[in-house]
Scaffold this motif. Structure first.
Motif, PDB file in Angstrom:
ATOM      1  N   THR A 118       8.522  -8.811  13.724  1.00  0.00           N
ATOM      2  CA  THR A 118       8.017  -9.259  12.417  1.00  0.00           C
ATOM      3  C   THR A 118       6.848  -8.174  11.829  1.00  0.00           C
ATOM      4  N   GLY A 119       6.878  -8.055  10.647  1.00  0.00           N
ATOM      5  CA  GLY A 119       5.940  -7.208  10.189  1.00  0.00           C
ATOM      6  C   GLY A 119       6.192  -5.679  10.183  1.00  0.00           C
ATOM      7  N   ASP A 120       6.978  -5.166  11.150  1.00  0.00           N
ATOM      8  CA  ASP A 120       7.196  -3.751  11.557  1.00  0.00           C
ATOM      9  C   ASP A 120       8.018  -2.962  10.481  1.00  0.00           C
ATOM     10  N   LEU A 121       7.578  -1.607  10.262  1.00  0.00           N
ATOM     11  CA  LEU A 121       8.341  -0.774   9.426  1.00  0.00           C
ATOM     12  C   LEU A 121       9.842  -0.488   9.891  1.00  0.00           C
ATOM     13  N   VAL A 122      10.840  -0.571   8.972  1.00  0.00           N
ATOM     14  CA  VAL A 122      12.031  -0.295   9.449  1.00  0.00           C
ATOM     15  C   VAL A 122      12.228   1.075   8.879  1.00  0.00           C
ATOM     16  N   PRO A 123      13.429   1.566   9.454  1.00  0.00           N
ATOM     17  CA  PRO A 123      13.885   2.928   9.139  1.00  0.00           C
ATOM     18  C   PRO A 123      13.880   3.399   7.907  1.00  0.00           C
ATOM     19  N   LEU A 124      14.478   2.452   6.933  1.00  0.00           N
ATOM     20  CA  LEU A 124      14.456   2.546   5.463  1.00  0.00           C
ATOM     21  C   LEU A 124      12.929   2.871   4.816  1.00  0.00           C
ATOM     22  N   GLY A 125      11.954   2.224   5.440  1.00  0.00           N
ATOM     23  CA  GLY A 125      10.675   2.160   4.961  1.00  0.00           C
ATOM     24  C   GLY A 125      10.283   3.867   5.242  1.00  0.00           C
ATOM     25  N   PHE A 126      10.566   4.428   6.471  1.00  0.00           N
ATOM     26  CA  PHE A 126      10.024   5.767   6.531  1.00  0.00           C
ATOM     27  C   PHE A 126      10.628   6.537   5.697  1.00  0.00           C
ATOM     28  N   GLN A 128      11.785   6.060   2.625  1.00  0.00           N
ATOM     29  CA  GLN A 128      11.362   5.943   1.259  1.00  0.00           C
ATOM     30  C   GLN A 128      10.094   6.761   0.998  1.00  0.00           C
ATOM     31  N   HIS A 129       9.116   6.731   1.929  1.00  0.00           N
ATOM     32  CA  HIS A 129       8.055   7.477   1.877  1.00  0.00           C
ATOM     33  C   HIS A 129       8.003   9.032   1.850  1.00  0.00           C
ATOM     34  N   GLN A 130       9.207   9.456   2.654  1.00  0.00           N
ATOM     35  CA  GLN A 130       9.653  10.914   2.618  1.00  0.00           C
ATOM     36  C   GLN A 130      10.164  11.202   1.274  1.00  0.00           C
ATOM     37  N   ALA A 131      10.928  10.309   0.898  1.00  0.00           N
ATOM     38  CA  ALA A 131      11.659  10.534  -0.491  1.00  0.00           C
ATOM     39  C   ALA A 131      10.697  10.694  -1.639  1.00  0.00           C
ATOM     40  N   ILE A 132       9.761   9.741  -1.558  1.00  0.00           N
ATOM     41  CA  ILE A 132       8.728   9.809  -2.743  1.00  0.00           C
ATOM     42  C   ILE A 132       8.106  11.029  -2.547  1.00  0.00           C
ATOM     43  N   ALA A 133       7.338  11.415  -1.489  1.00  0.00           N
ATOM     44  CA  ALA A 133       6.589  12.696  -1.271  1.00  0.00           C
ATOM     45  C   ALA A 133       7.169  14.025  -1.831  1.00  0.00           C
ATOM     46  N   GLU A 134       8.453  13.766  -1.563  1.00  0.00           N
ATOM     47  CA  GLU A 134       9.288  15.200  -2.077  1.00  0.00           C
ATOM     48  C   GLU A 134       9.598  15.027  -3.404  1.00  0.00           C
ATOM     49  N   SER A 163       3.939   4.724   7.375  1.00  0.00           N
ATOM     50  CA  SER A 163       4.244   4.919   5.981  1.00  0.00           C
ATOM     51  C   SER A 163       3.509   6.002   5.432  1.00  0.00           C
ATOM     52  N   MET A 164       2.280   6.248   5.947  1.00  0.00           N
ATOM     53  CA  MET A 164       1.353   7.337   5.572  1.00  0.00           C
ATOM     54  C   MET A 164       1.681   8.640   6.529  1.00  0.00           C
ATOM     55  N   GLY A 165       2.187   8.175   7.552  1.00  0.00           N
ATOM     56  CA  GLY A 165       2.794   9.473   8.310  1.00  0.00           C
ATOM     57  C   GLY A 165       4.023  10.143   7.791  1.00  0.00           C
ATOM     58  N   ALA A 166       4.865   9.241   7.214  1.00  0.00           N
ATOM     59  CA  ALA A 166       6.197   9.673   6.592  1.00  0.00           C
ATOM     60  C   ALA A 166       5.695  10.395   5.429  1.00  0.00           C
ATOM     61  N   PHE A 167       4.880   9.932   4.596  1.00  0.00           N
ATOM     62  CA  PHE A 167       4.654  10.620   3.205  1.00  0.00           C
ATOM     63  C   PHE A 167       4.002  11.945   3.481  1.00  0.00           C
ATOM     64  N   THR A 168       2.930  12.090   4.523  1.00  0.00           N
ATOM     65  CA  THR A 168       2.381  13.461   4.712  1.00  0.00           C
ATOM     66  C   THR A 168       3.362  14.234   5.403  1.00  0.00           C
ATOM     67  N   PRO A 366       7.811  -3.417  -5.475  1.00  0.00           N
ATOM     68  CA  PRO A 366       8.742  -3.469  -4.183  1.00  0.00           C
ATOM     69  C   PRO A 366       8.369  -3.013  -2.750  1.00  0.00           C
ATOM     70  N   MET A 367       8.937  -3.050  -1.820  1.00  0.00           N
ATOM     71  CA  MET A 367       8.499  -2.106  -0.741  1.00  0.00           C
ATOM     72  C   MET A 367       8.397  -0.595  -1.106  1.00  0.00           C
ATOM     73  N   ALA A 368       7.383   0.131  -0.624  1.00  0.00           N
ATOM     74  CA  ALA A 368       6.976   1.480  -0.927  1.00  0.00           C
ATOM     75  C   ALA A 368       6.575   1.686  -2.545  1.00  0.00           C
ATOM     76  N   ALA A 369       6.524   0.622  -3.084  1.00  0.00           N
ATOM     77  CA  ALA A 369       5.718   0.907  -4.382  1.00  0.00           C
ATOM     78  C   ALA A 369       4.604   1.808  -4.395  1.00  0.00           C
TER      79      ALA A 369
END
Length: 426
Positions: A118-126, A128-134, A163-168, A366-369
């Motif tokens: 419950t509440g944990d980030l799933v692989p898709l969430g990671f 998403q943030h990598q794709a947005i950062a790129e 999510s912060m880790g994925a984006f950076t 949405p998630m990762a808005a």
């Protein structure tokens, strides 16, 4: 004259739509089931926008960001547990329909793993943030060129930290020379999630917008959704809900959370056949109303976040090495922030609860808005900015643009100062 009137009406409608009011919102939701997932749905990575040309002589130099964490399991374990308990009780009482028995069998084989996580980030969430950062890097490479600095902070939630880790990591993958500093502590909550900060640091501000006579979520839900056929599809007798805490409303509320959120981590359409198109529309509208009603009253609680955006931007104007300030938090913060800023006119207070959907749409968070302020400067030092919501250019209708969606920072500062003066800390 009739043709002129028609043209003027069309032009006015176009302006209204550009500023955020969308009378065809239910048609949009009907045409795309993913919109009905609302704020529980995954970020639409297939809808990155095209960037317009900046005014002549202006180049991007700094980015300020607030991002919701990426896709996760349901945030509340009750979503899984209450559905399990209701289906188990119905099975004991032998009040499941044939369809209800099939639904229960699928659910019982499904629910324990999401519940444990419950509440944990799933692989898709990671991802998403990598794709947005790129996307951000490739859209504004001048901002990140060379040995620039990026400062990031997040709420203390696991899903926000990862999510912060994925984006950076996404930014560092584009430019390994970047210096990235990460922060997640309880002091950072005063920015990442102001109303969830330590009690001694929570600040309150004058102002509450929602009309006092507006319905509660349950009242709006019961009046508008016509949910009995959904229950009848699952149960032969619903009398047992009288003995369950929260009754049928609580069950249906959690059931909708499941139906609108499980595609973040489950590729199979396990439960999509439960609802008709019209039922899905009504449930989305009720959930959208709940989000709007809560966030329109919470908007002024995000003033500390607005102050941080302004303070960090002003500091970056004097520091040529500061590329970006990133913040990672949650849906209820970003929803309240965009209503505070009136992004795409979503801060408008409608006359009736039914009209909320024309101004505010939960599927925009949405998630990762992601909300971005992209700053531009010319050789004379004049500063403009534009706002991106989910990687698409957005409007701030309370300001007069210099060109298209580009606004003067000085105008925004004046507007923000007036807003904070009108809504002081109490």
């Amino acid at each position: 004259m009739k043709r002129l009137t028609t043209l003027l009406a069309g032009a006015l409608l176009s302006c209204t739509l550009l500023n955020g009011q969308q009378y065809d919102v239910l048609d949009q939701v009907k045409a795309d089931i993913r919109k009905s997932y609302g704020m529980e749905g995954p970020h639409r990575l297939d809808e990155f926008g095209t960037m317009s040309k900046a005014p002549d002589g202006y180049k991007p130099f700094y980015i300020s960001h607030y991002g919701r964490h990426g896709s996760r399991y349901a945030w509340n374990g009750d979503t899984y547990l209450i559905i399990h308990q209701v289906l188990t009780k119905a099975q004991e009482l032998d009040v499941l329909t044939p369809y209800g028995k099939e639904f229960a069998a699928k659910y019982e084989a499904f629910w324990t793993e999401p519940w444990i996580n419950t509440g944990d980030l799933v692989p898709l969430g990671f991802d998403q943030h990598q794709a947005i950062a790129e996307f951000v890097y490739n859209s504004f490479p001048q901002v990140f060129k060379g040995r620039k600095k990026v400062d990031a902070l997040s709420s203390t939630s696991q899903r926000a930290i990862v999510s912060m880790g994925a984006f950076t990591l996404g930014l560092k993958g584009c430019n390994p020379k970047l210096t990235v500093r990460l922060r997640s502590d309880h002091d950072a909550m005063t920015v990442a999630a102001p109303q969830s900060a330590p009690k001694s640091k929570i600040r309150n501000f004058k102002g509450q917008d929602a009309p006092k006579n507006w319905e509660t979520q349950e009242e709006f839900f019961v009046r508008t959704t016509h949910y009995q056929p959904i229950l009848d599809r699952l149960f032969t007798d619903c009398a047992f809900f009288n003995e369950i805490q929260g009754g049928a409303f609580h069950f249906l509320k959690e059931l909708w959370q499941l139906l609108s959120g499980y595609h973040n981590y489950e590729p199979r359409p396990l439960f999509d056949d439960l609802l008709s198109e019209e039922e899905r529309l009504k449930l989305w509208e009720a959930d959208n109303y709940f989000s709007f009603r809560g966030d329109i009253t919470a908007r002024y609680k995000e003033i500390p976040l607005l102050e941080d955006i302004i303070e960090k931007a002003e500091a970056a104007f004097q520091d040529p090495n500061q590329a970006a300030n990133l913040r990672f938090g949650h849906d209820y913060i970003l929803e309240a922030l965009v209503t505070l800023l009136n992004v795409n006119n979503c801060g408008t207070i409608p006359e009736t609860p039914e009209e909320a959907k024309y101004w505010f749409r939960s599927y925009d968070i949405p998630m990762a808005a992601t909300l971005l302020f992209v700053f531009y400067r010319n050789k004379a030092g004049d500063i403009l900015f534009k706002v991106l919501l989910n990687e698409n250019e957005a409007t701030l209708p309370q300001l007069s643009p210099v060109q298209g969606v580009y606004y003067r920072w000085s105008d925004f500062r004046s507007w923000a100062e007036a807003l904070m003066e009108e809504h002081p800390e109490i």
